[in-house]
Design a protein around this motif. Structure first.
Motif, PDB file in Angstrom:
ATOM      1  N   ALA A 559       0.526  -0.672   0.203  1.00  0.00           N
ATOM      2  CA  ALA A 559      -0.022  -0.185   0.347  1.00  0.00           C
ATOM      3  C   ALA A 559       0.542   0.925   0.229  1.00  0.00           C
ATOM      4  N   PHE A 560       2.168   0.937   0.752  1.00  0.00           N
ATOM      5  CA  PHE A 560       2.781   2.361   0.996  1.00  0.00           C
ATOM      6  C   PHE A 560       3.512   2.889  -0.087  1.00  0.00           C
ATOM      7  N   LEU A 561       4.234   1.564  -1.269  1.00  0.00           N
ATOM      8  CA  LEU A 561       4.515   1.704  -2.300  1.00  0.00           C
ATOM      9  C   LEU A 561       3.867   1.939  -3.028  1.00  0.00           C
ATOM     10  N   ASP A 562       2.676   1.467  -3.499  1.00  0.00           N
ATOM     11  CA  ASP A 562       1.653   1.775  -4.558  1.00  0.00           C
ATOM     12  C   ASP A 562       1.269   3.970  -4.316  1.00  0.00           C
ATOM     13  N   SER A 567       2.299   8.820  -6.969  1.00  0.00           N
ATOM     14  CA  SER A 567       3.646  10.169  -6.334  1.00  0.00           C
ATOM     15  C   SER A 567       4.414  10.126  -7.492  1.00  0.00           C
ATOM     16  N   ALA A 568       5.089   9.856  -7.728  1.00  0.00           N
ATOM     17  CA  ALA A 568       5.939   9.338  -8.819  1.00  0.00           C
ATOM     18  C   ALA A 568       5.156   9.691 -10.410  1.00  0.00           C
ATOM     19  N   GLY A 569       4.533   9.411 -10.175  1.00  0.00           N
ATOM     20  CA  GLY A 569       3.545   9.313 -11.880  1.00  0.00           C
ATOM     21  C   GLY A 569       4.162   8.115 -12.972  1.00  0.00           C
ATOM     22  N   ALA A 570       4.690   6.739 -11.837  1.00  0.00           N
ATOM     23  CA  ALA A 570       5.072   5.408 -12.833  1.00  0.00           C
ATOM     24  C   ALA A 570       4.082   4.685 -12.681  1.00  0.00           C
ATOM     25  N   ASP A 571       4.259   3.530 -13.314  1.00  0.00           N
ATOM     26  CA  ASP A 571       2.540   2.530 -14.231  1.00  0.00           C
ATOM     27  C   ASP A 571       3.004   1.908 -12.494  1.00  0.00           C
ATOM     28  N   PRO A 572       1.976   1.199 -11.213  1.00  0.00           N
ATOM     29  CA  PRO A 572       2.534  -0.056 -10.497  1.00  0.00           C
ATOM     30  C   PRO A 572       3.235  -0.906 -10.839  1.00  0.00           C
ATOM     31  N   LEU A 573       3.415  -1.584 -11.638  1.00  0.00           N
ATOM     32  CA  LEU A 573       3.432  -3.080 -12.152  1.00  0.00           C
ATOM     33  C   LEU A 573       5.201  -2.701 -12.991  1.00  0.00           C
ATOM     34  N   GLU A 574       5.782  -2.040 -13.689  1.00  0.00           N
ATOM     35  CA  GLU A 574       6.202  -1.148 -14.541  1.00  0.00           C
ATOM     36  C   GLU A 574       7.194  -0.812 -13.492  1.00  0.00           C
ATOM     37  N   GLU A 575       7.010   0.451 -12.272  1.00  0.00           N
ATOM     38  CA  GLU A 575       7.985   0.493 -10.894  1.00  0.00           C
ATOM     39  C   GLU A 575       8.293  -0.675 -10.560  1.00  0.00           C
ATOM     40  N   ARG A 576       7.146  -1.916  -9.974  1.00  0.00           N
ATOM     41  CA  ARG A 576       8.427  -2.796  -9.264  1.00  0.00           C
ATOM     42  C   ARG A 576       8.834  -3.215 -10.171  1.00  0.00           C
ATOM     43  N   ASN A 606     -15.613   3.308 -14.811  1.00  0.00           N
ATOM     44  CA  ASN A 606     -15.641   3.150 -13.511  1.00  0.00           C
ATOM     45  C   ASN A 606     -15.048   1.563 -13.243  1.00  0.00           C
ATOM     46  N   ARG A 607     -14.117   1.487 -13.840  1.00  0.00           N
ATOM     47  CA  ARG A 607     -13.810   0.114 -13.415  1.00  0.00           C
ATOM     48  C   ARG A 607     -12.056   0.140 -12.402  1.00  0.00           C
ATOM     49  N   GLY A 608     -11.699  -0.705 -12.697  1.00  0.00           N
ATOM     50  CA  GLY A 608     -10.380   0.111 -11.838  1.00  0.00           C
ATOM     51  C   GLY A 608     -10.009  -1.534 -12.324  1.00  0.00           C
ATOM     52  N   ARG A 609      -7.594  -1.392 -12.318  1.00  0.00           N
ATOM     53  CA  ARG A 609      -6.924  -2.352 -11.841  1.00  0.00           C
ATOM     54  C   ARG A 609      -5.584  -2.325 -10.882  1.00  0.00           C
ATOM     55  N   GLY A 610      -5.838  -3.572  -9.775  1.00  0.00           N
ATOM     56  CA  GLY A 610      -4.570  -3.542  -9.452  1.00  0.00           C
ATOM     57  C   GLY A 610      -3.543  -4.169  -9.128  1.00  0.00           C
ATOM     58  N   VAL A 611      -2.781  -4.144  -8.410  1.00  0.00           N
ATOM     59  CA  VAL A 611      -1.318  -5.067  -8.793  1.00  0.00           C
ATOM     60  C   VAL A 611      -0.798  -5.162  -7.397  1.00  0.00           C
ATOM     61  N   ALA A 612      -0.176  -6.029  -7.047  1.00  0.00           N
ATOM     62  CA  ALA A 612       0.927  -6.276  -5.774  1.00  0.00           C
ATOM     63  C   ALA A 612       1.697  -7.455  -5.791  1.00  0.00           C
ATOM     64  N   PHE A 613       1.885  -7.386  -4.698  1.00  0.00           N
ATOM     65  CA  PHE A 613       3.397  -8.493  -5.017  1.00  0.00           C
ATOM     66  C   PHE A 613       4.035  -8.751  -3.726  1.00  0.00           C
ATOM     67  N   LEU A 719      -2.016 -15.364   0.396  1.00  0.00           N
ATOM     68  CA  LEU A 719      -3.239 -14.337   0.857  1.00  0.00           C
ATOM     69  C   LEU A 719      -2.528 -12.894   1.179  1.00  0.00           C
ATOM     70  N   PRO A 720      -1.226 -12.337   1.451  1.00  0.00           N
ATOM     71  CA  PRO A 720      -0.652 -11.111   1.336  1.00  0.00           C
ATOM     72  C   PRO A 720      -0.809 -10.173   0.097  1.00  0.00           C
ATOM     73  N   PRO A 721      -0.549 -10.543  -0.829  1.00  0.00           N
ATOM     74  CA  PRO A 721      -0.892  -9.748  -1.356  1.00  0.00           C
ATOM     75  C   PRO A 721      -2.382  -9.769  -1.875  1.00  0.00           C
ATOM     76  N   ALA A 722      -3.048 -10.497  -1.510  1.00  0.00           N
ATOM     77  CA  ALA A 722      -4.850 -10.334  -2.082  1.00  0.00           C
ATOM     78  C   ALA A 722      -5.417  -8.201  -1.840  1.00  0.00           C
ATOM     79  N   ALA A 723      -5.248  -8.124  -0.820  1.00  0.00           N
ATOM     80  CA  ALA A 723      -5.985  -6.942   0.029  1.00  0.00           C
ATOM     81  C   ALA A 723      -4.967  -5.965  -0.486  1.00  0.00           C
ATOM     82  N   PRO A 724      -3.550  -5.526  -0.677  1.00  0.00           N
ATOM     83  CA  PRO A 724      -3.197  -4.543  -1.306  1.00  0.00           C
ATOM     84  C   PRO A 724      -3.309  -4.172  -3.074  1.00  0.00           C
ATOM     85  N   ALA A 725      -3.693  -5.580  -4.066  1.00  0.00           N
ATOM     86  CA  ALA A 725      -4.230  -5.832  -4.427  1.00  0.00           C
ATOM     87  C   ALA A 725      -5.568  -4.819  -5.158  1.00  0.00           C
TER      88      ALA A 725
END
Length: 750
Positions: A559-562, A567-576, A606-613, A719-725
């Motif tokens: 969540a903090f990394l996202d 803030s950096a204006g970067a892509d969530p997956l590409e920056e990871r 009205n759609r959104g996509r999230g990624v987490a690792f 389990l761990p990536p589910a909530a932040p994604a």
């Protein structure tokens, strides 16, 4: 093929024990780091023989000592043995056997080493191997930490191979041929002339032989069971027909039924009680005090439940703050408090200098207490009679229960038998033994009568030892469209000392790494990178919950990394991917990007996509979640999951474990928390603690990779990536940034 001598830094001590009319085969593995002083004088004869295979004239029995709580543990253990033994596990009797020190889990403590899982250096590996030593010394026959497969992968196959070759040796001596000229198939030794000798027919002769230790493990290309999607779990027939008997179904002749009410403030005392109304109720046989509460013994469970509710009890205060606001104030006060400093396992670059200059982004996050809440509440049958104790229960810690029961009943540990029964779920709940302590206390007062203690759902929820609550503060900076500084401080009560204190009667000295596990150990190369754990005072007693420290830290870190990436204006997956410093993890993130068609573009109105690792238990797991923001609330459309387990043993079950972990993680992120008032949680049943409904369950797509250097377990890493994604997807769809769980405080779900 791998031979014993080719398996690095492992010594196998192999032996057999005579069984009436047959033979027991087994293997005991000790991982020995070089110059380990604890093992320097260890002779072969000093190691306990670990039995996993028993063969007699009546059949073959496979011992599967890691508990099965629904995750398929018995099946994978049986298949590991059966693959080398050359039998169909469906033709064998599969049992956890009686607990014993020889069944210690040599892999369960590896997660606690101060090296991230992607560090495969010689020092890190030596430390991981050393962790088998305390596991042995403390007799840690324990199921947890996604360690069943890593612990058993070699030694269970070796047990099957030793048994196979010893049976071949018995056949060779009978037939007067060389063992090398023999083959095996489906529980038989095949002679050169094609004749077959059943293992069961050879058992008596094999019992007179020294086990054949120079054995080879079959190459995976020769596997018949392992890695095959068509292989069926051994428990499926019983579960689909309703024939399986869980602990709560178990009965013994002559038993009575007990219920308890303990102080809602866990650890608090009973000031006084009036049981006059309960004593006159139908079926009630006895009312008695137990530690921190009162018990009723009756002729059935329902009558015991109703009678114990009728007791008027005055409770003493609990030994921790009485309400959730007080608890969270205590947690917040610990963060960045030098007196509460516990550990800092990640500290790269110069965080302080970076944060002292320029614009700093700061955010605070909160995690609630969470109950385990499995379908099957705590239950146990205990019998104290003639200086002996017998216990029947579903548990992940049978030897700890044996030792505590002996202490309570005043007998020697060898006079306690613990029969491990199938469990209707756990998620870490059955790493506890308070119910067993109560049952032995009651049974000791009713010598010779078996006592079945069942916790009501309300007792089970309010006396669960939950996942710790936490408060975290993130401070960071971005530069040139990239994440530059990441400083995460986590305040939490210590989990490991709380749990081990209950199991062993003593806490663990030193820092508690679970406070930051899942955040400090992530494979990212951020220039200025620091994660710090602050140890809040002990409050509500806490315990391991599915994926342990990573269950909360996976959210905090992502969540903090996202937020920094945004803030950096970067892509969530590409920056990871840019920050990633581990090839195996990078491939997992690339895989989930390919699966989901991630390209950084808007996926629709009205759609959104999230990624987490999150890297947890050695398994890198990445998830992409798609949601739609409807007029009624958030609808979760689809979840893409990629993970790397090193080697796949059961493809179908791995998929199920991964999306089961995701559902568990999403359910709690959406809806669940324990909030405290007057020392007790207000949520005491499922109507106040809702899981994800069937109609809310999204479509899943799962991909499992095999690039990792080691075989890993998979019960928890989903389990761990589910909530932040999910949080990232909701932000993309609505602009609402979620920093606290459960999310239903801020958004609705449909």
């Amino acid at each position: 093929m791998s031979t014993v001598g080719k398996i690095a830094r492992r010594t196998f001590l192999i032996g057999s024990a005579a069984v009436a009319g047959g033979v027991a085969f087994g293997i005991h593995v000790v991982k020995r780091p070089i110059d380990n002083p604890l093992l320097a004088d260890l002779a072969e004869g000093e190691a306990a023989i670990t039995p996993y295979v028993k063969i007699d004239a009546n059949g073959i029995t496979l011992i599967t000592p890691r508990a099965d709580k629904g995750q398929g543990s018995y099946s994978v253990q049986a298949n590991l043995i059966a693959e080398e033994l050359d039998i169909d596990p469906a033709t064998a009797t599969i049992t956890p056997g009686m607990p014993g020190p020889a069944y210690f889990n040599g892999a369960v403590l590896e997660e606690g080493v101060p090296f991230p899982a992607y560090d495969q250096s010689a020092v890190a590996e030596a430390m991981r191997e050393f962790m088998a030593v305390p596991a042995k010394l403390f007799q840690m026959q324990m199921t947890g930490g996604s360690s069943t497969v890593p612990d058993g992968y070699v030694k269970l196959r070796m047990a099957g191979a030793v048994a196979r070759e010893t049976l071949k040796e018995a056949a060779a001596k009978r037939a007067g041929v060389a063992r090398g000229d023999l083959k095996t198939q489906d529980g038989h030794v095949i002679l050169p002339n094609g004749d077959k000798l059943a293992y069961t027919d050879l058992a008596a002769e094999a019992s007179q032989l020294a086990p054949i230790q120079d054995v080879a493990l079959r190459d995976p290309s020769e596997w018949r069971l392992l890695g095959k999607a068509a292989t069926r779990r051994v428990d499926i027939p019983e579960k689909t027909t309703g024939a399986i008997k869980y602990g709560i179904d178990h009965a013994v002749e002559g038993m009575v039924h007990a219920a308890v009410r303990a102080n809602p403030g866990i650890g608090g005392d009973v000031v006084s009680y009036d049981a006059s109304a309960a004593e006159g109720m139908r079926g009630v046989q006895k009312v008695m005090p137990v530690a921190h509460g009162v018990a009723v013994i009756a002729d059935n469970t329902w009558r015991a439940f109703k009678a114990v509710e009728a007791i008027e009890i005055e409770w003493g205060p609990g030994p921790y703050p009485a309400s959730s606001p007080e608890i969270f104030e205590t947690l917040a006060a610990a963060v960045n408090n030098e007196e509460a400093f516990d550990h800092r396992q990640r500290n790269e670059g110069d965080v302080d200098t970076s944060l002292a200059n320029g614009e700093v982004f700061e955010a605070t996050y909160k995690l609630p207490y969470l109950a385990h809440a499995p379908m099957e509440p705590m239950n146990v049958i205990a019998l104290v009679e003639g200086g002996k104790v017998t216990i029947w229960t579903g548990t992940q810690i049978p030897l700890f229960i044996r030792n505590r029961a002996a202490l309570i009943a005043g007998v020697e540990a060898e006079n306690v038998d613990v029969h491990v029964l199938p469990m209707g779920g756990s998620f870490g709940h059955k790493l506890e033994m308070t119910h067993c302590e109560q049952a032995v206390e009651i049974a000791a007062a009713m010598q010779g009568t078996p006592v079945k203690l069942t916790w009501s759902r309300e007792e089970d929820m309010t006396h669960d030892y939950p996942r710790p609550a936490a408060v975290a503060v993130g401070r960071g900076k971005v530069a040139d469209g990239k994440v530059d500084t990441f400083d995460l401080s986590v305040g939490q009560s210590a989990l490991a000392p709380s749990w081990f204190g209950r199991l062993m009667g003593m806490g663990i000295p030193g820092p508690d790494a679970t406070i930051t596990t899942g955040s400090w150990d992530q494979p990212f190369g951020i220039p200025n990178y620091r994660v710090t754990g602050y140890r809040a005072p002990e409050m509500v007693p806490v315990s391991s919950w599915r994926s342990v420290g990573a269950s909360g830290n996976g959210f905090l870190h992502n969540a903090f990394l996202d937020e920094l990436i945004h803030s950096a204006g970067a892509d969530p997956l590409e920056e990871r991917l840019r920050l990633c410093i581990d090839d195996t993890s990078r491939k997992v993130m690339e895989a989930v990007g390919e699966m989901s068609g991630w390209n950084g573009t808007d996926i629709g109105e009205n759609r959104g996509r999230g990624v987490a690792f999150t890297l947890s238990f050695g398994v890198p797991c990445a998830q992409v979640i798609d949601v739609t923001n409807t007029d009624q609330g958030i609808k979760i459309d689809k979840v893409f999951v990629a993970a790397d387990v090193g080697r796949v043993l059961d493809p179908t079950n791995i998929d199920a474990q991964l999306f089961g972990g995701v559902i568990f993680g999403l359910s709690h992120a959406m809806n669940c928390e324990l909030t405290y008032e007057n020392y007790a949680p207000l949520q005491n049943n499922y109507h106040q603690y809702e899981g994800m409904r069937l109609y809310q369950t999204p479509e899943f797509e799962v991909k499992v990779l095999e690039n990792g250097p080691k075989i890993r377990g998979v019960g928890e890493p989903g389990l761990p990536p589910a909530a932040p994604a999910l949080a990232g997807a909701i932000f993309a769809a609505t602009g609402t940034r979620l920093r606290e769980m459960p999310f239903n405080k801020f958004v609705d779900f449909v």
